[in-house]
Enzyme design. Sequence first.
Site, PDB file in Angstrom:
ATOM      1  N   PRO A   1      43.216  35.999  33.179  1.00 28.78           N
ATOM      2  CG  PRO A   1      41.757  37.479  32.139  1.00 28.78           C
ATOM      3  CD  PRO A   1      42.103  36.880  33.471  1.00 28.78           C
TER       4      PRO A   1
ATOM      5  CG  ASN B   1      47.202  37.413  39.591  1.00 28.15           C
ATOM      6  OD1 ASN B   1      46.547  38.359  39.155  1.00 28.15           O
ATOM      7  ND2 ASN B   1      48.511  37.316  39.422  1.00 28.15           N
TER       8      ASN B   1
ATOM      9  CB  ALA C   1      43.753  42.970  32.770  1.00 20.44           C
TER      10      ALA C   1
ATOM     11  CG  HIS D   1      43.176  46.672  36.926  1.00 22.18           C
ATOM     12  ND1 HIS D   1      43.780  46.814  38.153  1.00 22.18           N
ATOM     13  CD2 HIS D   1      44.040  45.931  36.167  1.00 22.18           C
ATOM     14  CE1 HIS D   1      44.965  46.210  38.135  1.00 22.18           C
ATOM     15  NE2 HIS D   1      45.149  45.666  36.941  1.00 22.18           N
TER      16      HIS D   1
ATOM     17  CG  ASP E   1      28.542  41.813  41.854  1.00 21.86           C
ATOM     18  OD1 ASP E   1      28.982  42.578  42.740  1.00 21.86           O
ATOM     19  OD2 ASP E   1      27.747  42.186  40.963  1.00 21.86           O
TER      20      ASP E   1
ATOM     21  NE  ARG F   1      49.505  47.408  34.253  1.00 23.49           N
ATOM     22  CZ  ARG F   1      49.102  46.511  33.356  1.00 23.49           C
ATOM     23  NH1 ARG F   1      48.314  45.523  33.708  1.00 23.49           N
ATOM     24  NH2 ARG F   1      49.501  46.585  32.109  1.00 23.49           N
TER      25      ARG F   1
HETATM   26  C1  DQA Z   1      48.761  41.233  37.510  1.00 22.36           C
HETATM   27  C2  DQA Z   1      48.654  42.757  37.367  1.00 22.36           C
HETATM   28  C3  DQA Z   1      47.578  43.129  36.356  1.00 22.36           C
HETATM   29  O1  DQA Z   1      47.506  44.543  36.229  1.00 22.36           O
HETATM   30  C4  DQA Z   1      47.888  42.533  35.008  1.00 22.36           C
HETATM   31  O2  DQA Z   1      46.852  42.840  34.093  1.00 22.36           O
HETATM   32  C5  DQA Z   1      48.129  41.074  35.078  1.00 22.36           C
HETATM   33  C6  DQA Z   1      48.961  40.560  36.165  1.00 22.36           C
HETATM   34  C7  DQA Z   1      49.942  40.820  38.412  1.00 22.36           C
HETATM   35  O3  DQA Z   1      49.969  39.661  38.822  1.00 22.36           O
HETATM   36  O4  DQA Z   1      50.835  41.632  38.672  1.00 22.36           O
HETATM   37  O5  DQA Z   1      47.734  40.316  34.208  1.00 22.36           O
HETATM   38  O6  DQA Z   1      47.575  40.753  38.102  1.00 22.36           O
END
Ligand code: DQA
Length: 149
Positions: free
Chosen positions: A9, A72, A75, A78, A85, A109
């Site tokens: 996202p 990646n 969010a 977290h 899973d 985070r």
């Molecule tokens: C992220 C870090 C996450 O906490 C954040 O919600 C993101 C980007 C990063 O690439 O630093 O969307 O994954």
Amino acid sequence: MKILVINGPNLNLLGVREPAVYGVQSLQDIEGELVRDHPEVDFSFFQSNHEGSLIDALHETLTNACDGVVINPGALTHYSYAIRDAVSSLRVPVIEVHLSNIHLREEFRKNSVIAPVCVAQISGFGSEGYHLAVQTLYQHLTTAGHRHD
Ligand code: DQA
């Protein structure tokens, strides 16, 4: 070697979204650089703002030729036990990447529920983190002798 790069996202907004934190490159810029800099890799790219679509993309590696995944999860990192899973159901190695150093930011985070089922977590190297993840996967897979040429 076939590597799937998945972004979760809000990562479609890279370059526009908080550039001081996430950099000025768009996701398309980063994907283009991966293709340019790793000619030994056959890349697939997927981005979604929807948890279920990300899970479906992970599941597809069970039936499609795929040697490893770079993800990646944004969010979802977290709190998404569902993504965790899905990752732990796969038969290929997965590396988690974050552009920012999640350990230097807000408390919420600092924890990744996904990292414990990944080969490695790379955090805080900006877009270079995706390259490091690809190099690490390549070495891991070459040593392990797994690859779909
Ligand atoms: C992220 C870090 C996450 O906490 C954040 O919600 C993101 C980007 C990063 O690439 O630093 O969307 O994954």
